[in-house]
Design a protein around this motif. Structure first.
Motif, PDB file in Angstrom:
ATOM      1  N   GLY A   1       0.806  -1.210   0.000  1.00 15.36           N
ATOM      2  CA  GLY A   1       0.000   0.000   0.000  1.00 15.36           C
ATOM      3  C   GLY A   1       0.842   1.264   0.000  1.00 15.36           C
ATOM      4  N   LEU A   2       1.950   1.263   0.725  1.00 14.52           N
ATOM      5  CA  LEU A   2       2.832   2.429   0.745  1.00 14.52           C
ATOM      6  C   LEU A   2       3.504   2.641  -0.611  1.00 14.52           C
ATOM      7  CD1 LEU A   2       4.556   2.059   4.242  1.00 14.52           C
ATOM      8  CD2 LEU A   2       2.772   3.673   3.591  1.00 14.52           C
ATOM      9  N   ILE A   3       3.927   1.548  -1.246  1.00 11.64           N
ATOM     10  CA  ILE A   3       4.625   1.661  -2.526  1.00 11.64           C
ATOM     11  C   ILE A   3       3.693   2.163  -3.618  1.00 11.64           C
ATOM     12  CG2 ILE A   3       5.816   0.350  -4.328  1.00 11.64           C
ATOM     13  CD1 ILE A   3       6.819  -1.503  -2.098  1.00 11.64           C
ATOM     14  N   THR A   4       2.455   1.690  -3.622  1.00 11.14           N
ATOM     15  CA  THR A   4       1.518   2.006  -4.700  1.00 11.14           C
ATOM     16  C   THR A   4       0.554   3.129  -4.339  1.00 11.14           C
ATOM     17  OG1 THR A   4      -0.015   0.315  -3.909  1.00 11.14           O
ATOM     18  CG2 THR A   4       1.620  -0.350  -5.547  1.00 11.14           C
ATOM     19  N   PHE A   5       0.885   3.928  -3.341  1.00 12.13           N
ATOM     20  CA  PHE A   5      -0.059   4.960  -2.935  1.00 12.13           C
ATOM     21  C   PHE A   5      -0.287   5.977  -4.053  1.00 12.13           C
ATOM     22  CE2 PHE A   5      -1.604   8.643  -0.543  1.00 12.13           C
ATOM     23  CZ  PHE A   5      -2.610   8.030   0.205  1.00 12.13           C
ATOM     24  N   GLU A   6       0.762   6.248  -4.839  1.00  9.49           N
ATOM     25  CA  GLU A   6       0.590   7.123  -6.001  1.00  9.49           C
ATOM     26  C   GLU A   6       0.070   6.277  -7.158  1.00  9.49           C
ATOM     27  OE1 GLU A   6       0.901  10.268  -5.874  1.00  9.49           O
ATOM     28  OE2 GLU A   6       1.955  10.555  -3.983  1.00  9.49           O
ATOM     29  N   THR A   7      -1.191   5.896  -7.080  1.00  6.87           N
ATOM     30  CA  THR A   7      -1.745   4.913  -8.013  1.00  6.87           C
ATOM     31  C   THR A   7      -1.986   5.467  -9.407  1.00  6.87           C
ATOM     32  OG1 THR A   7      -3.943   5.462  -7.176  1.00  6.87           O
ATOM     33  CG2 THR A   7      -2.848   3.558  -6.218  1.00  6.87           C
ATOM     34  N   ARG A   8      -1.924   6.779  -9.607  1.00  6.12           N
ATOM     35  CA  ARG A   8      -2.176   7.328 -10.935  1.00  6.12           C
ATOM     36  C   ARG A   8      -0.952   7.220 -11.836  1.00  6.12           C
ATOM     37  NH1 ARG A   8      -4.848  12.910  -8.961  1.00  6.12           N
ATOM     38  NH2 ARG A   8      -3.436  12.467  -7.249  1.00  6.12           N
ATOM     39  N   GLN A   9       0.152   6.764 -11.321  1.00  6.77           N
ATOM     40  CA  GLN A   9       1.354   6.588 -12.119  1.00  6.77           C
ATOM     41  C   GLN A   9       1.599   5.108 -12.345  1.00  6.77           C
ATOM     42  OE1 GLN A   9       4.641   8.725 -10.417  1.00  6.77           O
ATOM     43  NE2 GLN A   9       3.431  10.547  -9.967  1.00  6.77           N
ATOM     44  N   SER A  10       2.156   4.780 -13.491  1.00  6.82           N
ATOM     45  CA  SER A  10       2.321   3.374 -13.850  1.00  6.82           C
ATOM     46  C   SER A  10       3.471   2.717 -13.096  1.00  6.82           C
ATOM     47  CB  SER A  10       2.562   3.248 -15.358  1.00  6.82           C
ATOM     48  OG  SER A  10       3.727   3.976 -15.742  1.00  6.82           O
ATOM     49  N   LYS A  11       4.562   3.459 -12.839  1.00  6.70           N
ATOM     50  CA  LYS A  11       5.720   2.849 -12.184  1.00  6.70           C
ATOM     51  C   LYS A  11       5.424   2.367 -10.773  1.00  6.70           C
ATOM     52  CE  LYS A  11       9.615   4.803 -14.754  1.00  6.70           C
ATOM     53  NZ  LYS A  11      10.874   5.578 -14.646  1.00  6.70           N
ATOM     54  N   PRO A  12       4.750   3.162  -9.925  1.00 12.01           N
ATOM     55  CA  PRO A  12       4.428   2.632  -8.598  1.00 12.01           C
ATOM     56  C   PRO A  12       3.567   1.385  -8.643  1.00 12.01           C
ATOM     57  CG  PRO A  12       4.174   5.008  -8.619  1.00 12.01           C
ATOM     58  CD  PRO A  12       4.395   4.595 -10.032  1.00 12.01           C
ATOM     59  N   VAL A  13       2.634   1.333  -9.582  1.00 15.40           N
ATOM     60  CA  VAL A  13       1.773   0.150  -9.696  1.00 15.40           C
ATOM     61  C   VAL A  13       2.606  -1.068 -10.069  1.00 15.40           C
ATOM     62  CG1 VAL A  13      -0.129  -0.876 -10.981  1.00 15.40           C
ATOM     63  CG2 VAL A  13      -0.259   1.508 -10.258  1.00 15.40           C
ATOM     64  N   ALA A  14       3.499  -0.914 -11.045  1.00 15.27           N
ATOM     65  CA  ALA A  14       4.345  -2.038 -11.465  1.00 15.27           C
ATOM     66  C   ALA A  14       5.275  -2.477 -10.338  1.00 15.27           C
ATOM     67  CB  ALA A  14       5.156  -1.643 -12.700  1.00 15.27           C
ATOM     68  N   ALA A  15       5.887  -1.499  -9.643  1.00 14.84           N
ATOM     69  CA  ALA A  15       6.772  -1.838  -8.527  1.00 14.84           C
ATOM     70  C   ALA A  15       6.003  -2.517  -7.405  1.00 14.84           C
ATOM     71  CB  ALA A  15       7.464  -0.583  -8.011  1.00 14.84           C
ATOM     72  N   GLY A  16       4.795  -2.052  -7.136  1.00 10.83           N
ATOM     73  CA  GLY A  16       3.986  -2.671  -6.088  1.00 10.83           C
ATOM     74  C   GLY A  16       3.590  -4.083  -6.436  1.00 10.83           C
ATOM     75  N   LEU A  17       3.223  -4.318  -7.690  1.00  9.45           N
ATOM     76  CA  LEU A  17       2.857  -5.674  -8.104  1.00  9.45           C
ATOM     77  C   LEU A  17       4.057  -6.614  -8.027  1.00  9.45           C
ATOM     78  CD1 LEU A  17       0.520  -4.933 -11.160  1.00  9.45           C
ATOM     79  CD2 LEU A  17      -0.132  -5.764  -8.886  1.00  9.45           C
ATOM     80  N   LEU A  18       5.243  -6.115  -8.420  1.00  5.36           N
ATOM     81  CA  LEU A  18       6.451  -6.933  -8.304  1.00  5.36           C
ATOM     82  C   LEU A  18       6.727  -7.271  -6.846  1.00  5.36           C
ATOM     83  CD1 LEU A  18       9.063  -8.167  -9.491  1.00  5.36           C
ATOM     84  CD2 LEU A  18      10.122  -5.910  -9.240  1.00  5.36           C
ATOM     85  N   THR A  19       6.625  -6.271  -5.973  1.00  5.04           N
ATOM     86  CA  THR A  19       6.859  -6.494  -4.541  1.00  5.04           C
ATOM     87  C   THR A  19       5.860  -7.488  -3.976  1.00  5.04           C
ATOM     88  OG1 THR A  19       7.721  -4.246  -4.318  1.00  5.04           O
ATOM     89  CG2 THR A  19       7.026  -5.358  -2.299  1.00  5.04           C
ATOM     90  N   LEU A  20       4.597  -7.311  -4.317  1.00  2.00           N
ATOM     91  CA  LEU A  20       3.560  -8.193  -3.785  1.00  2.00           C
ATOM     92  C   LEU A  20       3.726  -9.616  -4.302  1.00  2.00           C
ATOM     93  CD1 LEU A  20       1.076  -8.119  -1.960  1.00  2.00           C
ATOM     94  CD2 LEU A  20      -0.310  -7.705  -3.997  1.00  2.00           C
ATOM     95  N   ALA A  21       4.079  -9.760  -5.592  1.00  4.56           N
ATOM     96  CA  ALA A  21       4.255 -11.097  -6.157  1.00  4.56           C
ATOM     97  C   ALA A  21       5.407 -11.841  -5.474  1.00  4.56           C
ATOM     98  CB  ALA A  21       4.495 -10.990  -7.659  1.00  4.56           C
TER      99      ALA A  21
ATOM    100  N   VAL B   1      15.194  -8.037  -6.148  1.00  2.00           N
ATOM    101  CA  VAL B   1      15.010  -7.069  -7.232  1.00  2.00           C
ATOM    102  C   VAL B   1      13.892  -6.082  -6.936  1.00  2.00           C
ATOM    103  CG1 VAL B   1      15.918  -8.634  -8.985  1.00  2.00           C
ATOM    104  CG2 VAL B   1      13.485  -8.686  -8.442  1.00  2.00           C
ATOM    105  N   TRP B   2      13.061  -6.372  -5.938  1.00  4.99           N
ATOM    106  CA  TRP B   2      11.949  -5.467  -5.636  1.00  4.99           C
ATOM    107  C   TRP B   2      12.406  -4.195  -4.936  1.00  4.99           C
ATOM    108  CZ3 TRP B   2      10.524  -3.978  -0.652  1.00  4.99           C
ATOM    109  CH2 TRP B   2      11.163  -4.647   0.392  1.00  4.99           C
TER     110      TRP B   2
END
Length: 704
Positions: A144-164, A226-227
């Motif tokens: 949630g902290l990583i992807t808080f800026e959800t309107r940008q693509s990079k935080p979403v991708a980084a958050g999904l990588l971290t969560l996976a 890598v996350w």
């Protein structure tokens, strides 16, 4: 009782932040959350002082099983560290939270509080259900902290990588715990640890490796590291101190809780932990050297420092498994010490990176420079943090790294040649890591703070917010004190390591060495003379030295160091230089000053100065075969003429290149094969069913 009050305050502070307004709601939320951190830290100190476990909560849930929490000295240390990191980071977190509307501000602070609450629960968990529940809760909060800026693509991708990767590690860790619980006949972690001597070595090795590499994801241990750069590069700037200074310790605690009892009966696991930690440290600092993004550089450095702490833990467990618990305690103390030190100076540096971002609008090192004049307080504290992480005396990083290297030398006590080779190689990797770290953290402040501004961002830097500068000053002072007061820290950490290894390294050294220096035996004093222990004996106590180990003979061999003496020597040298400079200034009329030859270069331009990219060029050249960079060429043409040509190198992490990408490619091939099964004739599907039915009938007919 303090935990209950702290959790109530954790829950109340985000609610206040939802109230519309700018200053007062945020100020009240900060006051409540900081008070909660202080209460949690006090409870952690009480747990360390108690020196025994104490039951907190015991619940029996249907299906899930027991949900138990206990207070332990080691867990108290981790809670104290986490609460302290959050307390110094909260002013900046609250400052940035005010940039959001009231609803998002409250949500942001709620996620921050949830992350700390879940970590406190994790460090107190006593059963598998509680352990995994709090681990998953912390993973979701980090996502949630990583992807808080959800309107940008990079935080979403980084958050999904971290969560996976987090879920992959959680699955491996859960399988490990279930295997151990099935063999022990109990889901309680203490009962599992007590039953480990009766389990088979094969089961212990499988469970130990699953737990180490599964839970090691949070600590940045290869290959699931890598996350970290992706997460820090895109997370809100105020959350990076929390992500690095506190959450990475989750993985180290999991090692100590699960792998430590296994490695004491399985030395091979301790060697794997040691060598993996040393390799992780080297890989982390190599990639840090070629980063020009300040946050990603510090994230790669976190990988390095977690590797150093892991190597200390692995060496301690290996020594103890081979019948040398005192040597194991020395290495374990160094590992725990470095964990504390990393939380201190990495929180400081990430706060500095956030402050630079707030002042300039960028954290690209190639666009900075000249900030020491524009941000003198922040620059000074940032420079002290760089000294600490580069392991320069008398700061705290030097103490833990030096003690670890000294303790590794005692492998001569183990006659097993493969063990000696593993220790020697790991020590060499750590020594190389220390040298590269010094290079890296000369480059970082040099390119960010020194020289000339290389962009309008740097030349127009605004004043750094006090919510960054004041916590940085406190952390810089703490980094110095943790280096000078090593003899106060080592006995405390020794008591925490004793339950893990079965011996207290300082209690088994010289009697009363850390408490009544005058009672140190004469033979010990004579053994310390060659290293200058009696230097300044009339005004310095002998306890300024840190003893790591001694043999049981009458004239013991002692490994020692003293940051206090080093600090006094540095002060004396600086004072001498200052006096000489003052004396020369008074005689300035007798000094002839001439203009130096400038070779026609009347003024140095910003583009002529060293940037982070140019500083790292030799490292890129030396490790070219290691990086395997992909070069992208961009060409601008006008007709037949080439106007400009630029090159951009893309460096892929070795773990991603050798482990993660092949796994993804294999999964895609399997998925493609399975996809073909969804396209075909009805007769083909009927044949699948018929074959499956025949196999089931054969199995049933053959069973008794």
């Amino acid at each position: 009782m303090l935990y209950i009050i702290a959790f109530l305050l954790f829950a109340a502070s985000p609610i206040l932040a939802f109230i519309p307004g700018r200053r007062m709601p945020a100020l009240c939320a900060w006051a409540l959350s900081t008070t909660a951190c202080i209460l949690a830290g006090i409870q952690g100190v009480m747990a360390i002082a108690a020196a025994h476990s104490q039951q907190l909560i015991s619940l029996q849930l249907p299906i899930i099983g027991p949900l138990n929490f206990v207070q332990t000295p080691l867990g108290g240390l981790l809670i104290l560290i986490s609460a302290s990191v959050f307390a110094v980071a909260l002013p900046f977190v609250t400052h940035d939270a005010n940039l959001y509307p009231s609803a998002r501000r409250g949500l942001f602070l709620a996620i921050v509080m949830l992350s700390l609450a879940s970590m406190i629960g994790f460090f107190s968990a006593a059963s598998i259900a509680a352990f995994i529940f709090c681990w998953e809760l912390a993973a979701l909060a980090i996502w949630g902290l990583i992807t808080f800026e959800t309107r940008q693509s990079k935080p979403v991708a980084a958050g999904l990588l971290t969560l996976a990767l987090s879920e992959l590690g959680s699955l491996a860790g859960l399988v490990s715990l279930l295997l151990l619980a099935a063999a022990a006949g109990s889901p309680q972690l203490e009962e599992i640890a007590g039953a480990i001597p009766k389990m088979s070595p094969t089961l212990l090795m499988v469970a130990g490796l699953l737990a180490f590499f599964g839970f090691g994801m949070k600590a940045g241990i290869i290959p699931l590291n890598v996350w970290l750069p992706a997460a820090h590069g895109t997370a809100p700037r105020s959350t990076s101190p929390i992500l690095s200074g506190a959450t990475l310790n989750l993985g180290l605690y999991a090692f100590l809780r699960i792998d430590a009892p296994i490695a004491l009966h399985l030395p091979q696991l301790g060697l794997i932990i040691l060598s993996s930690g040393a390799l992780t440290a080297l890989i982390g600092i190599i990639y840090a050297l070629v980063e020009k993004d300040m946050k990603r550089l510090l994230a790669q450095s976190s990988v390095e420092n977690m590797g150093i702490a892991t190597a200390g833990i692995g060496a301690g467990l290996t020594f103890a498994a081979y019948g040398h618990p005192l040597l194991g305690g020395a290495s374990m103390v160094a590992g725990l010490y470095h964990m504390i030190n990393h939380s201190t100076f990495k929180t400081l540096l990430f706060l500095g990176a956030g402050g630079i971002d707030a002042s300039t609008g960028t954290h690209n090192l190639d666009e900075l420079g000249g900030l020491m004049k524009r941000l003198p307080a922040l620059g000074t504290f940032f420079l002290l943090g760089a000294f600490a992480i580069a392991a320069l005396p008398p700061f705290n990083g030097f103490v833990s790294e030096w003690l670890l290297l000294e303790s590794l030398l005692r492998v001569v006590e183990i006659p097993d040649i493969p063990v000696r080779i593993t220790f020697a190689l790991s020590g060499a990797l750590l020594a190389l890591t220390s040298g590269l770290a010094l290079t890296c953290f000369i480059m970082l402040p040099g390119s960010a703070l020194m020289g000339l501004p290389r962009s309008t961002h740097a030349s127009a830097a605004r004043k750094a917010p006090l919510t960054v500068v004041i916590p940085m000053g406190l952390l810089a002072l703490l980094a110095l004190l943790l280096g000078l007061a090593a003899t106060l820290m080592v006995p405390v950490l020794s008591r925490l390591a004793a339950p893990l290894l079965g011996a207290n390294p300082t209690a088994s050294l010289v009697p009363n060495f850390f408490h009544v220096p005058s009672q140190v035996p004469l033979a010990v004093r004579q053994a310390l003379d060659p290293i200058g222990a009696n230097l300044g004996a009339t005004f310095l106590p002998l306890r300024s030295l840190v003893l790591m180990h001694l043999n049981q003979g009458s004239a013991p061999v002692v490994y020692a160091m003293s940051t206090l003496l080093t600090f006094l020597v540095l002060i004396l040298m600086l004072g001498t230089v200052w006096v000489l400079a003052r004396g020369l200034r008074r005689r300035k009329r007798q000094i002839i000053r001439n203009t130096l030859w400038d070779a026609g270069l009347t003024r140095l331009r910003p583009e002529m100065t060293y940037t982070a990219t140019t500083f790292a060029a030799p490292v890129r050249t030396v490790f070219q075969g290691f990086f395997h960079p992909l070069t992208e060429e961009t060409e601008e043409r006008q007709g037949a003429f080439v106007l400009s040509r630029s090159y951009h190198q893309i460096i892929t992490n070795i773990s991603e290149r050798l482990v993660i990408q092949p796994l993804i490619q294999t999964a895609m091939r399997i998925a493609a094969l399975l996809a073909k099964m969804h396209k075909g004739r009805v007769n083909t599907y009927a044949s699948y069913i018929l074959v499956a039915l025949v196999l089931v009938l054969i199995i049933v007919a053959g069973s008794p």
